[in-house]
Design an enzyme around this catalytic site. Structure first.
Site, mmCIF file in Angstrom:
data_model
loop_
_atom_site.group_PDB
_atom_site.id
_atom_site.type_symbol
_atom_site.label_atom_id
_atom_site.label_comp_id
_atom_site.label_asym_id
_atom_site.label_seq_id
_atom_site.Cartn_x
_atom_site.Cartn_y
_atom_site.Cartn_z
ATOM 1 N N LYS A 124 0.871 -1.183 0.000
ATOM 2 C CA LYS A 124 0.000 0.000 0.000
ATOM 3 C C LYS A 124 0.898 1.219 0.000
ATOM 4 O O LYS A 124 2.074 1.131 0.384
ATOM 5 C CB LYS A 124 -0.892 0.012 1.252
ATOM 6 C CG LYS A 124 -2.176 0.779 1.073
ATOM 7 C CD LYS A 124 -3.242 -0.041 0.370
ATOM 8 C CE LYS A 124 -4.553 0.691 0.268
ATOM 9 N NZ LYS A 124 -5.653 -0.229 -0.080
HETATM 10 P P1 NAD Z 1 -12.945 7.692 -2.228
HETATM 11 O O1 NAD Z 1 -11.917 8.708 -2.025
HETATM 12 O O2 NAD Z 1 -13.477 7.479 -3.597
HETATM 13 O O3 NAD Z 1 -14.195 7.978 -1.264
HETATM 14 C C1 NAD Z 1 -14.031 8.147 0.118
HETATM 15 C C2 NAD Z 1 -15.375 8.561 0.696
HETATM 16 O O4 NAD Z 1 -15.285 8.551 2.131
HETATM 17 C C3 NAD Z 1 -15.792 9.982 0.298
HETATM 18 O O5 NAD Z 1 -17.190 10.000 0.089
HETATM 19 C C4 NAD Z 1 -15.439 10.809 1.540
HETATM 20 O O6 NAD Z 1 -16.210 11.989 1.678
HETATM 21 C C5 NAD Z 1 -15.760 9.810 2.635
HETATM 22 N N1 NAD Z 1 -15.081 10.081 3.899
HETATM 23 C C6 NAD Z 1 -13.767 10.354 4.103
HETATM 24 N N2 NAD Z 1 -13.544 10.571 5.403
HETATM 25 C C7 NAD Z 1 -14.722 10.430 6.026
HETATM 26 C C8 NAD Z 1 -15.131 10.527 7.371
HETATM 27 N N3 NAD Z 1 -14.265 10.801 8.352
HETATM 28 N N4 NAD Z 1 -16.439 10.315 7.681
HETATM 29 C C9 NAD Z 1 -17.335 10.038 6.702
HETATM 30 N N5 NAD Z 1 -17.001 9.924 5.409
HETATM 31 C C10 NAD Z 1 -15.710 10.124 5.080
HETATM 32 O O7 NAD Z 1 -12.327 6.328 -1.651
HETATM 33 P P2 NAD Z 1 -12.765 4.844 -1.998
HETATM 34 O O8 NAD Z 1 -11.887 4.342 -3.074
HETATM 35 O O9 NAD Z 1 -14.254 4.776 -2.159
HETATM 36 O O10 NAD Z 1 -12.323 4.076 -0.673
HETATM 37 C C11 NAD Z 1 -13.170 4.016 0.480
HETATM 38 C C12 NAD Z 1 -12.692 2.893 1.394
HETATM 39 O O11 NAD Z 1 -12.725 1.644 0.676
HETATM 40 C C13 NAD Z 1 -11.252 3.014 1.883
HETATM 41 O O12 NAD Z 1 -11.170 2.447 3.185
HETATM 42 C C14 NAD Z 1 -10.464 2.171 0.920
HETATM 43 O O13 NAD Z 1 -9.233 1.729 1.435
HETATM 44 C C15 NAD Z 1 -11.443 1.030 0.715
HETATM 45 N N6 NAD Z 1 -11.260 0.243 -0.508
HETATM 46 C C16 NAD Z 1 -11.219 0.856 -1.735
HETATM 47 C C17 NAD Z 1 -11.098 0.074 -2.866
HETATM 48 C C18 NAD Z 1 -11.121 0.678 -4.253
HETATM 49 O O14 NAD Z 1 -11.140 -0.089 -5.227
HETATM 50 N N7 NAD Z 1 -11.165 1.998 -4.418
HETATM 51 C C19 NAD Z 1 -10.973 -1.313 -2.758
HETATM 52 C C20 NAD Z 1 -11.029 -1.905 -1.494
HETATM 53 C C21 NAD Z 1 -11.185 -1.103 -0.377
#
Ligand code: NAD
Length: 438
Positions: A124
Protein backbone atom coordinates in the site's frame (compact mmCIF):
# COMPACT_ATOMS: atom_id res chain seq x y z
CA UNK A 1 18.40 17.02 -8.53
CA UNK A 2 18.42 13.50 -7.12
CA UNK A 3 14.73 12.77 -6.66
CA UNK A 4 15.44 9.64 -4.66
CA UNK A 5 17.82 11.40 -2.34
CA UNK A 6 15.79 10.61 0.72
CA UNK A 7 14.60 7.10 -0.02
CA UNK A 8 14.72 4.85 2.99
CA UNK A 9 14.31 1.12 2.61
CA UNK A 10 14.65 -1.12 5.57
CA UNK A 11 14.12 -4.71 6.34
CA UNK A 12 12.50 -5.13 9.71
CA UNK A 13 13.59 -7.65 12.25
CA UNK A 14 12.01 -6.59 15.52
CA UNK A 15 8.52 -5.62 16.66
CA UNK A 16 7.37 -2.05 16.20
CA UNK A 17 7.13 0.31 19.15
CA UNK A 18 3.82 2.00 19.97
CA UNK A 19 3.78 4.98 17.61
CA UNK A 20 0.90 6.79 19.26
CA UNK A 21 -0.67 6.93 22.68
CA UNK A 22 -3.74 5.12 21.43
CA UNK A 23 -3.40 1.76 19.72
CA UNK A 24 -2.07 2.39 16.22
CA UNK A 25 -3.77 1.01 13.11
CA UNK A 26 -0.96 -1.47 12.59
CA UNK A 27 -1.34 -2.70 16.15
CA UNK A 28 -5.04 -3.27 15.46
CA UNK A 29 -4.17 -5.40 12.43
CA UNK A 30 -1.71 -7.34 14.56
CA UNK A 31 -4.34 -7.87 17.23
CA UNK A 32 -6.63 -9.43 14.62
CA UNK A 33 -3.68 -11.44 13.25
CA UNK A 34 -2.59 -12.74 16.65
CA UNK A 35 -6.10 -13.86 17.52
CA UNK A 36 -6.28 -15.97 14.35
CA UNK A 37 -2.67 -17.17 14.64
CA UNK A 38 -3.29 -18.39 18.21
CA UNK A 39 -6.48 -20.18 17.24
CA UNK A 40 -5.04 -21.96 14.20
CA UNK A 41 -1.68 -22.52 15.94
CA UNK A 42 0.19 -20.88 13.10
CA UNK A 43 3.78 -22.05 12.73
CA UNK A 44 5.91 -19.78 14.94
CA UNK A 45 8.46 -19.02 12.21
CA UNK A 46 5.78 -18.09 9.69
CA UNK A 47 4.16 -15.99 12.36
CA UNK A 48 7.38 -14.06 12.87
CA UNK A 49 7.72 -13.45 9.13
CA UNK A 50 4.13 -12.29 8.65
CA UNK A 51 4.33 -9.99 11.69
CA UNK A 52 6.72 -7.68 9.87
CA UNK A 53 6.71 -5.81 6.59
CA UNK A 54 9.37 -6.60 3.96
CA UNK A 55 10.16 -3.06 2.79
CA UNK A 56 9.15 0.42 3.83
CA UNK A 57 9.89 3.18 1.36
CA UNK A 58 9.59 6.86 2.28
CA UNK A 59 10.25 9.52 -0.35
CA UNK A 60 10.40 13.28 0.09
CA UNK A 61 10.12 15.15 -3.18
CA UNK A 62 9.70 18.76 -4.38
CA UNK A 63 6.89 19.98 -6.63
CA UNK A 64 6.43 23.43 -8.15
CA UNK A 65 2.93 24.77 -7.41
CA UNK A 66 0.82 26.91 -9.75
CA UNK A 67 2.07 30.11 -8.07
CA UNK A 68 5.72 29.05 -8.68
CA UNK A 69 6.37 28.20 -5.03
CA UNK A 70 8.09 24.87 -4.35
CA UNK A 71 6.57 22.55 -1.75
CA UNK A 72 8.03 19.36 -0.34
CA UNK A 73 5.78 16.28 -0.17
CA UNK A 74 6.15 12.96 1.62
CA UNK A 75 5.08 9.73 -0.04
CA UNK A 76 5.09 6.14 1.18
CA UNK A 77 5.09 2.64 -0.23
CA UNK A 78 5.08 -0.30 2.16
CA UNK A 79 5.56 -3.82 0.81
CA UNK A 80 4.37 -6.27 3.40
CA UNK A 81 4.93 -9.70 1.86
CA UNK A 82 5.43 -11.16 -1.62
CA UNK A 83 5.64 -14.89 -1.09
CA UNK A 84 2.54 -15.42 -3.25
CA UNK A 85 3.46 -13.04 -6.07
CA UNK A 86 4.18 -9.38 -6.90
CA UNK A 87 3.21 -6.75 -4.34
CA UNK A 88 -0.23 -5.26 -5.01
CA UNK A 89 -2.18 -2.47 -3.36
CA UNK A 90 -3.66 1.00 -3.67
CA UNK A 91 -2.32 4.51 -3.27
CA UNK A 92 -4.10 6.95 -0.97
CA UNK A 93 -3.89 10.77 -0.96
CA UNK A 94 -5.00 11.86 2.50
CA UNK A 95 -3.69 13.92 5.46
CA UNK A 96 -3.82 10.82 7.68
CA UNK A 97 -1.35 8.87 5.53
CA UNK A 98 1.74 7.91 7.53
CA UNK A 99 4.01 4.91 7.89
CA UNK A 100 1.77 3.23 10.44
CA UNK A 101 -1.40 3.60 8.36
CA UNK A 102 0.27 2.38 5.17
CA UNK A 103 1.89 -0.52 7.02
CA UNK A 104 -1.53 -1.64 8.25
CA UNK A 105 -3.18 -1.26 4.84
CA UNK A 106 -0.32 -3.18 3.15
CA UNK A 107 -0.72 -6.03 5.61
CA UNK A 108 -4.46 -6.27 4.93
CA UNK A 109 -3.63 -6.56 1.22
CA UNK A 110 -1.48 -9.66 1.88
CA UNK A 111 -4.39 -11.34 3.68
CA UNK A 112 -6.86 -10.25 0.99
CA UNK A 113 -4.84 -11.67 -1.90
CA UNK A 114 -4.21 -14.92 -0.01
CA UNK A 115 -7.89 -15.26 0.90
CA UNK A 116 -9.05 -14.80 -2.70
CA UNK A 117 -6.29 -17.03 -4.10
CA UNK A 118 -4.69 -14.29 -6.19
CA UNK A 119 -1.01 -14.61 -7.15
CA UNK A 120 -0.14 -11.39 -5.29
CA UNK A 121 1.50 -10.13 -2.18
CA UNK A 122 0.40 -7.09 -0.18
CA UNK A 123 1.48 -3.45 -0.48
CA UNK A 124 0.00 0.00 0.00
CA UNK A 125 1.15 3.55 -0.41
CA UNK A 126 0.16 7.15 -0.55
CA UNK A 127 0.99 10.77 -0.04
CA UNK A 128 0.30 12.73 3.12
CA UNK A 129 -1.73 15.49 1.53
CA UNK A 130 -5.20 17.02 1.50
CA UNK A 131 -5.85 16.97 -2.25
CA UNK A 132 -8.70 19.48 -1.86
CA UNK A 133 -6.02 22.12 -1.30
CA UNK A 134 -4.42 21.66 -4.73
CA UNK A 135 -5.44 22.29 -8.34
CA UNK A 136 -5.78 19.47 -10.88
CA UNK A 137 -2.52 20.49 -12.55
CA UNK A 138 -0.74 20.47 -9.18
CA UNK A 139 -2.14 16.99 -8.40
CA UNK A 140 -0.84 15.83 -11.78
CA UNK A 141 2.66 17.16 -11.08
CA UNK A 142 2.62 15.71 -7.53
CA UNK A 143 1.56 12.32 -8.91
CA UNK A 144 4.20 12.31 -11.63
CA UNK A 145 6.96 13.36 -9.27
CA UNK A 146 5.90 10.75 -6.69
CA UNK A 147 5.93 8.04 -9.39
CA UNK A 148 9.40 9.14 -10.48
CA UNK A 149 10.63 9.19 -6.88
CA UNK A 150 9.36 5.63 -6.35
CA UNK A 151 11.47 4.57 -9.34
CA UNK A 152 12.08 0.84 -9.54
CA UNK A 153 10.35 0.24 -6.24
CA UNK A 154 7.23 -0.29 -8.39
CA UNK A 155 7.07 -2.36 -11.57
CA UNK A 156 4.63 -4.51 -13.59
CA UNK A 157 6.03 -7.78 -12.24
CA UNK A 158 7.19 -6.40 -8.91
CA UNK A 159 4.77 -3.96 -7.24
CA UNK A 160 1.56 -2.78 -8.89
CA UNK A 161 -0.33 0.24 -7.44
CA UNK A 162 -4.07 0.94 -7.91
CA UNK A 163 -6.56 3.63 -6.79
CA UNK A 164 -7.66 4.08 -3.17
CA UNK A 165 -9.00 7.04 -1.17
CA UNK A 166 -8.81 10.29 -3.20
CA UNK A 167 -7.08 8.64 -6.14
CA UNK A 168 -8.76 7.45 -9.33
CA UNK A 169 -8.25 6.24 -12.91
CA UNK A 170 -6.88 9.65 -14.00
CA UNK A 171 -4.15 9.44 -11.38
CA UNK A 172 -3.35 5.89 -12.51
CA UNK A 173 -3.06 7.17 -16.12
CA UNK A 174 -0.54 9.84 -15.03
CA UNK A 175 1.42 7.23 -13.07
CA UNK A 176 1.49 4.90 -16.07
CA UNK A 177 2.61 7.65 -18.41
CA UNK A 178 5.37 8.75 -16.04
CA UNK A 179 6.58 5.22 -15.35
CA UNK A 180 6.75 4.43 -19.07
CA UNK A 181 9.05 7.38 -19.70
CA UNK A 182 11.55 5.77 -17.30
CA UNK A 183 11.84 2.47 -19.24
CA UNK A 184 13.51 1.96 -22.63
CA UNK A 185 11.15 2.58 -25.60
CA UNK A 186 11.17 -1.05 -26.76
CA UNK A 187 9.96 -2.24 -23.34
CA UNK A 188 7.10 0.21 -22.92
CA UNK A 189 4.36 -1.94 -24.41
CA UNK A 190 5.31 -4.69 -21.97
CA UNK A 191 4.84 -2.43 -18.94
CA UNK A 192 1.23 -1.25 -19.21
CA UNK A 193 0.32 -3.45 -16.22
CA UNK A 194 2.52 -1.40 -13.84
CA UNK A 195 -0.72 0.06 -12.42
CA UNK A 196 -4.34 -1.14 -12.46
CA UNK A 197 -7.55 0.83 -12.22
CA UNK A 198 -6.54 2.69 -15.40
CA UNK A 199 -9.03 4.37 -17.74
CA UNK A 200 -10.30 1.93 -20.40
CA UNK A 201 -8.44 3.70 -23.20
CA UNK A 202 -5.16 3.46 -21.29
CA UNK A 203 -5.45 -0.30 -20.76
CA UNK A 204 -8.10 -0.49 -18.05
CA UNK A 205 -10.65 -3.27 -17.66
CA UNK A 206 -14.39 -3.16 -18.00
CA UNK A 207 -15.91 -3.55 -14.56
CA UNK A 208 -12.86 -2.31 -12.60
CA UNK A 209 -14.35 1.00 -11.51
CA UNK A 210 -17.41 -0.63 -9.98
CA UNK A 211 -15.58 -3.80 -8.87
CA UNK A 212 -15.34 -3.15 -5.13
CA UNK A 213 -18.99 -2.10 -4.97
CA UNK A 214 -19.95 -5.08 -7.12
CA UNK A 215 -18.19 -7.42 -4.73
CA UNK A 216 -19.97 -5.85 -1.75
CA UNK A 217 -23.32 -6.25 -3.51
CA UNK A 218 -22.56 -9.95 -4.20
CA UNK A 219 -21.62 -10.43 -0.54
CA UNK A 220 -24.82 -8.82 0.75
CA UNK A 221 -26.90 -10.83 -1.73
CA UNK A 222 -25.26 -14.10 -0.64
CA UNK A 223 -25.59 -13.28 3.05
CA UNK A 224 -29.30 -12.47 2.54
CA UNK A 225 -29.92 -15.73 0.64
CA UNK A 226 -28.24 -17.76 3.36
CA UNK A 227 -30.24 -16.04 6.08
CA UNK A 228 -33.49 -16.27 4.05
CA UNK A 229 -33.64 -12.52 4.45
CA UNK A 230 -35.49 -10.57 1.76
CA UNK A 231 -33.58 -7.54 0.51
CA UNK A 232 -36.74 -6.26 -1.14
CA UNK A 233 -37.61 -3.07 0.79
CA UNK A 234 -34.93 -3.82 3.39
CA UNK A 235 -32.98 -0.75 4.53
CA UNK A 236 -29.32 0.22 4.81
CA UNK A 237 -27.11 3.10 5.81
CA UNK A 238 -23.89 3.99 4.02
CA UNK A 239 -20.77 5.83 5.15
CA UNK A 240 -18.69 7.19 2.25
CA UNK A 241 -20.03 8.08 -1.17
CA UNK A 242 -16.83 7.87 -3.20
CA UNK A 243 -15.87 5.05 -5.54
CA UNK A 244 -16.77 2.21 -3.19
CA UNK A 245 -19.82 3.75 -1.52
CA UNK A 246 -21.48 5.20 -4.61
CA UNK A 247 -21.00 2.02 -6.68
CA UNK A 248 -22.32 -0.12 -3.84
CA UNK A 249 -25.42 2.08 -3.70
CA UNK A 250 -25.93 2.02 -7.45
CA UNK A 251 -25.60 -1.76 -7.59
CA UNK A 252 -27.80 -2.41 -4.57
CA UNK A 253 -30.65 -0.60 -6.36
CA UNK A 254 -31.36 -3.75 -8.38
CA UNK A 255 -32.30 -5.58 -5.14
CA UNK A 256 -34.87 -2.87 -4.31
CA UNK A 257 -33.16 -2.19 -1.00
CA UNK A 258 -33.71 1.28 0.45
CA UNK A 259 -30.86 3.66 1.32
CA UNK A 260 -32.08 5.68 4.33
CA UNK A 261 -28.95 7.53 5.50
CA UNK A 262 -25.59 8.50 4.01
CA UNK A 263 -22.59 10.16 5.59
CA UNK A 264 -19.46 11.52 3.97
CA UNK A 265 -16.81 14.04 4.88
CA UNK A 266 -19.26 16.94 4.34
CA UNK A 267 -21.95 15.62 6.73
CA UNK A 268 -24.81 13.12 7.01
CA UNK A 269 -28.29 13.03 5.45
CA UNK A 270 -31.41 11.00 6.24
CA UNK A 271 -34.71 10.19 4.57
CA UNK A 272 -36.82 7.35 5.97
CA UNK A 273 -38.64 6.97 2.63
CA UNK A 274 -35.35 6.29 0.84
CA UNK A 275 -32.69 8.40 -0.84
CA UNK A 276 -32.67 8.54 -4.64
CA UNK A 277 -29.23 7.07 -5.41
CA UNK A 278 -28.97 8.36 -9.00
CA UNK A 279 -29.97 11.87 -7.97
CA UNK A 280 -27.47 11.73 -5.09
CA UNK A 281 -24.72 10.58 -7.47
CA UNK A 282 -25.35 13.58 -9.73
CA UNK A 283 -25.56 15.89 -6.72
CA UNK A 284 -22.24 14.66 -5.27
CA UNK A 285 -20.55 15.10 -8.65
CA UNK A 286 -21.67 18.73 -8.70
CA UNK A 287 -21.33 19.60 -5.00
CA UNK A 288 -18.43 17.33 -3.90
CA UNK A 289 -20.41 15.89 -0.99
CA UNK A 290 -23.81 14.75 0.27
CA UNK A 291 -24.46 17.77 2.54
CA UNK A 292 -27.46 19.82 1.43
CA UNK A 293 -28.96 17.08 -0.76
CA UNK A 294 -32.63 17.98 -1.40
CA UNK A 295 -35.41 15.74 0.00
CA UNK A 296 -33.37 14.78 3.03
CA UNK A 297 -32.66 16.11 6.49
CA UNK A 298 -29.22 16.76 7.82
CA UNK A 299 -28.27 14.63 10.86
CA UNK A 300 -25.25 14.57 13.12
CA UNK A 301 -22.66 11.76 13.24
CA UNK A 302 -24.18 9.92 16.24
CA UNK A 303 -27.70 10.13 14.83
CA UNK A 304 -26.40 8.74 11.54
CA UNK A 305 -24.72 5.79 13.28
CA UNK A 306 -27.84 5.10 15.37
CA UNK A 307 -30.19 5.04 12.37
CA UNK A 308 -32.41 1.98 12.45
CA UNK A 309 -31.72 -0.14 9.35
CA UNK A 310 -31.00 -3.73 8.37
CA UNK A 311 -27.48 -3.19 7.05
CA UNK A 312 -24.60 -0.75 7.57
CA UNK A 313 -22.01 -0.40 4.80
CA UNK A 314 -19.00 1.58 6.07
CA UNK A 315 -17.15 2.63 2.88
CA UNK A 316 -15.01 5.55 4.04
CA UNK A 317 -12.07 5.39 6.44
CA UNK A 318 -10.71 2.99 9.07
CA UNK A 319 -11.63 2.92 12.79
CA UNK A 320 -15.14 4.29 12.37
CA UNK A 321 -16.80 1.60 14.50
CA UNK A 322 -15.03 1.83 17.83
CA UNK A 323 -15.72 0.57 21.34
CA UNK A 324 -17.55 3.88 21.87
CA UNK A 325 -19.61 3.97 18.67
CA UNK A 326 -20.38 0.23 18.30
CA UNK A 327 -23.17 0.40 20.92
CA UNK A 328 -24.93 3.03 18.78
CA UNK A 329 -25.42 0.79 15.74
CA UNK A 330 -28.99 -0.30 15.11
CA UNK A 331 -28.48 -2.86 12.31
CA UNK A 332 -28.16 -6.63 11.97
CA UNK A 333 -25.29 -6.74 9.45
CA UNK A 334 -22.13 -4.68 8.90
CA UNK A 335 -20.77 -5.23 5.37
CA UNK A 336 -17.29 -3.70 5.46
CA UNK A 337 -16.52 -1.76 2.29
CA UNK A 338 -13.71 0.26 3.86
CA UNK A 339 -10.46 -1.25 5.04
CA UNK A 340 -10.36 -1.61 8.81
CA UNK A 341 -13.60 0.24 9.66
CA UNK A 342 -14.13 -1.82 12.84
CA UNK A 343 -11.73 -1.77 15.79
CA UNK A 344 -10.96 -5.08 17.57
CA UNK A 345 -12.81 -3.92 20.73
CA UNK A 346 -15.81 -2.95 18.61
CA UNK A 347 -15.83 -6.43 17.08
CA UNK A 348 -16.51 -7.79 20.57
CA UNK A 349 -19.30 -5.28 21.20
CA UNK A 350 -20.99 -6.12 17.88
CA UNK A 351 -20.63 -9.84 18.51
CA UNK A 352 -22.20 -9.50 21.98
CA UNK A 353 -25.07 -7.56 20.40
CA UNK A 354 -25.62 -10.24 17.73
CA UNK A 355 -24.63 -7.96 14.85
CA UNK A 356 -22.96 -9.95 12.07
CA UNK A 357 -19.95 -8.73 10.07
CA UNK A 358 -18.77 -9.55 6.56
CA UNK A 359 -15.11 -8.61 7.16
CA UNK A 360 -13.22 -6.17 4.95
CA UNK A 361 -10.67 -8.60 3.51
CA UNK A 362 -13.57 -10.63 2.14
CA UNK A 363 -16.25 -7.99 1.58
CA UNK A 364 -14.20 -5.38 -0.32
CA UNK A 365 -11.91 -7.78 -2.20
CA UNK A 366 -13.75 -7.29 -5.52
CA UNK A 367 -11.45 -4.36 -6.33
CA UNK A 368 -8.20 -6.31 -6.18
CA UNK A 369 -9.77 -9.27 -7.98
CA UNK A 370 -10.71 -7.16 -10.99
CA UNK A 371 -7.34 -5.39 -10.78
CA UNK A 372 -5.88 -8.87 -11.24
CA UNK A 373 -8.13 -9.36 -14.30
CA UNK A 374 -6.91 -6.03 -15.72
CA UNK A 375 -3.29 -7.06 -15.11
CA UNK A 376 -3.88 -10.41 -16.84
CA UNK A 377 -5.60 -8.77 -19.83
CA UNK A 378 -2.65 -6.37 -20.24
CA UNK A 379 -0.12 -9.20 -20.05
CA UNK A 380 -2.02 -11.26 -22.62
CA UNK A 381 -3.10 -8.32 -24.84
CA UNK A 382 -6.72 -9.34 -24.29
CA UNK A 383 -9.88 -7.37 -23.69
CA UNK A 384 -12.62 -9.13 -21.75
CA UNK A 385 -16.33 -8.41 -22.02
CA UNK A 386 -18.07 -7.14 -18.88
CA UNK A 387 -20.06 -10.33 -18.47
CA UNK A 388 -16.81 -12.32 -18.39
CA UNK A 389 -15.33 -9.99 -15.74
CA UNK A 390 -18.45 -10.13 -13.56
CA UNK A 391 -18.87 -13.90 -13.87
CA UNK A 392 -15.27 -14.61 -12.94
CA UNK A 393 -15.41 -12.07 -10.10
CA UNK A 394 -18.48 -13.72 -8.64
CA UNK A 395 -16.90 -17.18 -8.86
CA UNK A 396 -13.81 -16.07 -6.95
CA UNK A 397 -15.78 -14.18 -4.32
CA UNK A 398 -18.24 -17.01 -3.76
CA UNK A 399 -15.37 -19.46 -3.30
CA UNK A 400 -13.78 -17.10 -0.75
CA UNK A 401 -17.14 -16.61 1.02
CA UNK A 402 -17.63 -20.36 1.30
CA UNK A 403 -14.10 -20.96 2.58
CA UNK A 404 -14.58 -18.33 5.31
CA UNK A 405 -17.94 -19.81 6.26
CA UNK A 406 -16.39 -23.30 6.50
CA UNK A 407 -13.47 -22.11 8.62
CA UNK A 408 -15.79 -20.17 10.94
CA UNK A 409 -17.69 -23.40 11.52
CA UNK A 410 -14.57 -25.56 11.88
CA UNK A 411 -12.98 -23.23 14.46
CA UNK A 412 -16.27 -22.02 15.98
CA UNK A 413 -15.09 -18.46 15.53
CA UNK A 414 -16.17 -15.12 14.07
CA UNK A 415 -15.91 -14.42 10.34
CA UNK A 416 -13.00 -12.00 10.56
CA UNK A 417 -10.84 -14.53 12.39
CA UNK A 418 -11.99 -17.24 9.98
CA UNK A 419 -11.02 -15.09 6.98
CA UNK A 420 -7.56 -14.59 8.50
CA UNK A 421 -7.22 -18.34 9.07
CA UNK A 422 -8.05 -19.09 5.42
CA UNK A 423 -5.45 -16.54 4.29
CA UNK A 424 -2.77 -17.61 6.73
CA UNK A 425 -3.25 -21.31 6.02
CA UNK A 426 -2.35 -20.62 2.41
CA UNK A 427 0.66 -18.49 3.33
CA UNK A 428 1.85 -21.06 5.88
CA UNK A 429 1.65 -23.84 3.32
CA UNK A 430 3.76 -21.88 0.82
CA UNK A 431 6.45 -21.15 3.39
CA UNK A 432 6.51 -24.82 4.43
CA UNK A 433 6.90 -25.95 0.82
CA UNK A 434 9.49 -23.38 -0.21
CA UNK A 435 11.45 -23.19 3.04
CA UNK A 436 13.40 -20.18 4.23
CA UNK A 437 16.47 -19.05 2.29
CA UNK A 438 19.33 -19.94 2.84
P1 NAD B 1 -12.94 7.69 -2.23
O1 NAD B 1 -11.92 8.71 -2.03
O2 NAD B 1 -13.48 7.48 -3.60
O3 NAD B 1 -14.20 7.98 -1.26
C1 NAD B 1 -14.03 8.15 0.12
C2 NAD B 1 -15.38 8.56 0.70
O4 NAD B 1 -15.29 8.55 2.13
C3 NAD B 1 -15.79 9.98 0.30
O5 NAD B 1 -17.19 10.00 0.09
C4 NAD B 1 -15.44 10.81 1.54
O6 NAD B 1 -16.21 11.99 1.68
C5 NAD B 1 -15.76 9.81 2.63
N1 NAD B 1 -15.08 10.08 3.90
C6 NAD B 1 -13.77 10.35 4.10
N2 NAD B 1 -13.54 10.57 5.40
C7 NAD B 1 -14.72 10.43 6.03
C8 NAD B 1 -15.13 10.53 7.37
N3 NAD B 1 -14.27 10.80 8.35
N4 NAD B 1 -16.44 10.31 7.68
C9 NAD B 1 -17.34 10.04 6.70
N5 NAD B 1 -17.00 9.92 5.41
C10 NAD B 1 -15.71 10.12 5.08
O7 NAD B 1 -12.33 6.33 -1.65
P2 NAD B 1 -12.76 4.84 -2.00
O8 NAD B 1 -11.89 4.34 -3.07
O9 NAD B 1 -14.25 4.78 -2.16
O10 NAD B 1 -12.32 4.08 -0.67
C11 NAD B 1 -13.17 4.02 0.48
C12 NAD B 1 -12.69 2.89 1.39
O11 NAD B 1 -12.73 1.64 0.68
C13 NAD B 1 -11.25 3.01 1.88
O12 NAD B 1 -11.17 2.45 3.18
C14 NAD B 1 -10.46 2.17 0.92
O13 NAD B 1 -9.23 1.73 1.44
C15 NAD B 1 -11.44 1.03 0.72
N6 NAD B 1 -11.26 0.24 -0.51
C16 NAD B 1 -11.22 0.86 -1.73
C17 NAD B 1 -11.10 0.07 -2.87
C18 NAD B 1 -11.12 0.68 -4.25
O14 NAD B 1 -11.14 -0.09 -5.23
N7 NAD B 1 -11.16 2.00 -4.42
C19 NAD B 1 -10.97 -1.31 -2.76
C20 NAD B 1 -11.03 -1.91 -1.49
C21 NAD B 1 -11.18 -1.10 -0.38
Amino acid sequence: MNVQSDVMMRNQSTTYPETRERQSLYQKVMQQFNKAADLMELDTDVRKILSMTNNEIVVHFPVKLDDDRVEMFTGYRVQHNNVLGPYKGGLRYHPSVDLDEVRALATWMTWKAALTHLPYGGAKGGIQIDPAGYSATEIERITRRFTYALGNNIGPEYDIPAPDVNTNSQIMAWMLDTYLTTVPPHERQRCVHVVTGKPLEAGGSLGREKATGQGIAYMIETWAQEHRFSLDRATYILQGFGNVGSWTARLLKSYNIKLVAVEDVTGAIYNQDGIDVDALTDYVNDHHGVAGFPNSVSVDHCTFLSTEADIFVPAAMQSQITEQTAPLLNVRLVAEGANGPTDPEADLVLSRRGIEIIPDILCNSGGVVVSYFEWLQNKRSEFWELVEVDTKLKQILMRAYQSVKDKAKEYETDWRTAAYIVAMTRLERVYKERGIFP
